[in-house]
Write an enzyme that holds these catalytic residues in place. Structure first.
Site, short mmCIF file in Angstrom:
data_model
loop_
_atom_site.label_atom_id
_atom_site.label_comp_id
_atom_site.label_asym_id
_atom_site.label_seq_id
_atom_site.Cartn_x
_atom_site.Cartn_y
_atom_site.Cartn_z
N HIS A 214 -37.10 -7.54 -11.58
CA HIS A 214 -35.84 -7.72 -12.28
C HIS A 214 -35.35 -9.17 -12.24
CE1 HIS A 214 -31.51 -6.62 -13.20
NE2 HIS A 214 -32.15 -5.82 -14.02
N LYS A 216 -34.96 -13.17 -13.05
CA LYS A 216 -34.86 -13.95 -14.29
C LYS A 216 -34.70 -15.41 -13.90
CE LYS A 216 -32.04 -9.98 -14.94
NZ LYS A 216 -32.96 -9.08 -15.46
N ASP A 221 -41.87 -27.96 -14.37
CA ASP A 221 -42.47 -29.17 -13.78
C ASP A 221 -42.25 -29.26 -12.27
OD1 ASP A 221 -43.34 -29.91 -16.28
OD2 ASP A 221 -41.77 -31.41 -16.60
N HIS A 428 -23.03 -8.55 -18.65
CA HIS A 428 -24.25 -8.39 -17.86
C HIS A 428 -24.29 -9.36 -16.68
CE1 HIS A 428 -28.84 -8.50 -17.50
NE2 HIS A 428 -28.56 -7.21 -17.43
#
Length: 506
Positions: A214, A216, A221, A428
């Site tokens: 879950h 994110k 780099d 959210h």
């Protein structure tokens, strides 16, 4: 336990008294010693030659060229390590920027505080990429056709997908770790990127921990970071309310978060199993007891990343639940939290279990220390209505006469003319702020997200008054929370939800 190949030398025991040696005894002894040394030398040479020809198996989790992103193919380290890491860290000038998505047709009050638009921040972050982009994501759905929708609000997601393809065309490595099975069964995003040379691994969290991946976040780099609530979904850019952070020019933190990406990466190989103990190269040097200390825009700052579930926390990594509880426990004035779901139970086990850990922490802060608690929870057409009795129970603790302040509101995003877009129009966000610290996470607040599901959190503290040109990170986050809390989209539990935009009607 492995036994040593040879035993440690033991000092010989000699009699307390010995007869005097004769000259020929000394010569014989010398010859014996020389002979023994010669035999040992020849044996050592033979053993070295034998071992030299035997291929040594890699340790668990050791990176192999065929299994890694292109930027790693010349060694077992990312392209920016180890030759350039020290030099880059010396050039670090860390900067943290709060980013958010405000759903279309959700105007905020004029002059109210705001963060950088998420879509803009993502595109800018990709523009900085020179070597590699590593993405940990729940699922991918960046185009309208992915969900059978023809809507202009998907254009930003489609532009992001095109930007990623352009990076691959410039020989910039793209590695994606995503959850398997996926919610986006009809999406072709990852197939399109893989055809252009992206490296994709699906992590079977259901088999490994009975959860999902879950998380994110991005690592660019080995120097720049994004993390927050937004999925790799066009709706996260234009139809869902999200919040996150981008950290620029901070290789210490970026390479620490990269270690969490690597836990996913090695678990994405066929037949991977969870190790009983993670190898040392996955260990973190930054945690709640020893956070990273650095300057963010010249401001003294401490920061660290947390992770869940415990099985994906190598040595030194603070568990996500522990980080949340620590931030709550240190608050003396207020705790403001904005989450999509709040359940003092499990959500995905049958039958559900009662799990009051976070609920108890909020109650203890309010009742035991007089901390002002505000909880802003999302509600949309897909919200589980069984959440609301728990929210009422928490608010029932409030007793102003006893200096106990607990308030709960529901944030409702009007659907308006966007009813053709499923699973959208909801808050959210997953963040918390106190007067001392800012916490930005990827998990909803129920037991499963901390015990079996992979997620990450970021805890940042800046010194008040140390930044003459602007507010601390925790002050900026507090302002964003209060903007939402006082908006017309936030409804108290004793109020009434407007329209048909939320399963709860007050």
């Amino acid at each position: 336990m492995l036994k040593p190949l040879w035993k440690a030398a033991v000092a010989p025991t000699w009699p307390c008294s010995m007869p005097p040696r004769r000259p020929w005894d000394r010569e014989a002894g010398t010859l014996q010693v020389l002979g023994a040394l010669a035999v040992l030398w020849l044996g050592s040479v033979a053993l070295i030659c034998l071992l030299w020809q035997v291929p040594r198996p890699p340790t668990w989790g050791q990176v192999q060229p065929k299994d890694v992103p292109r930027s790693w193919e010349h060694g077992s380290s990312p392209a920016w390590e180890p030759l350039e890491a020290e030099a880059r860290q010396q050039r670090d000038s860390c900067q943290l920027v709060l980013v958010e998505s405000i759903p279309q047709d959700l105007p905020s009050a004029a002059g109210s505080p705001s963060a950088q638009p998420l879509g803009q921040a993502w595109l800018q972050l990709l523009d900085t990429a020179q070597e590699s982009v590593h993405v940990a994501s729940y699922y991918w759905s960046l185009t309208g056709p992915d969900i059978g929708v023809n809507d202009s609000s998907s254009q930003l997601g489609e532009a992001l997908l095109q930007k990623l393809q352009q990076l691959l065309g410039r020989n910039i490595s793209l590695a994606v770790a995503t959850s398997s099975p996926t919610l986006a069964r009809t999406s072709t995003d990852l197939q399109v990127l893989a055809a252009r040379g992206a490296h994709v691994r699906q992590v079977p969290m259901g088999r490994l921990t009975r959860g999902v991946l879950h998380s994110k976040f991005w690592v660019v780099d080995g120097r720049h970071i994004y993390m927050g609530s937004a999925n790799m979904d066009w709706r996260s850019l234009t139809q869902v309310k999200e919040l996150g952070a981008v950290i620029y020019n901070c290789s210490h933190l970026a390479q620490d978060l990269e270690k969490t990406f690597q836990t996913y990466w090695v678990l994405g190989v066929p037949k991977a199993v969870l190790p009983k103990t993670w190898p040392q190269n996955f260990s973190s040097h930054f945690n709640r007891f020893q956070p990273f200390h650095g300057l963010f825009d010249g401001v003294p700052t401490t920061a660290y990343f947390s992770a869940s579930p415990p099985a994906l926390c190598p040595q030194g990594r603070t568990r996500d639940l522990e980080a949340l509880l620590a931030v709550m426990g240190s608050a003396q004035e207020f705790i403001y939290a904005s989450v999509m779901e709040y359940f003092p139970t499990t959500r995905f086990s049958h039958p559900p279990r009662y799990w009051p850990v976070l609920d108890n922490a909020l109650r203890a802060a309010a009742f035991g220390k007089g901390v002002r608690v505000r909880l802003l929870v999302g509600c949309g057409l897909n919200t589980d209505p069984t959440m609301f009795p728990y929210l009422r129970s928490l608010q029932a603790l409030s007793n102003p006469a006893a200096n106990v302040s607990v308030d709960v509101k529901v944030f409702i995003v009007p659907v308006g003319n966007h009813s053709n877009i499923p699973f959208s129009r909801v808050n959210h966000s997953k963040f918390m702020v106190t007067e001392k610290a800012a916490y930005i996470g990827t998990s909803n607040w129920s037991e499963d997200y901390f015990s079996s599901t992979a997620g990450v959190g970021l805890v940042v503290t800046q010194s008040p008054g140390a930044q003459p040109a602007g507010a601390t990170v925790q002050e900026q986050l507090r302002q964003l929370f209060e903007r939402d809390w006082s908006s017309r989209y936030a409804v108290g539990l004793d109020g009434q939800a407007p329209g048909q935009d939320c399963v709860w009607q007050g």
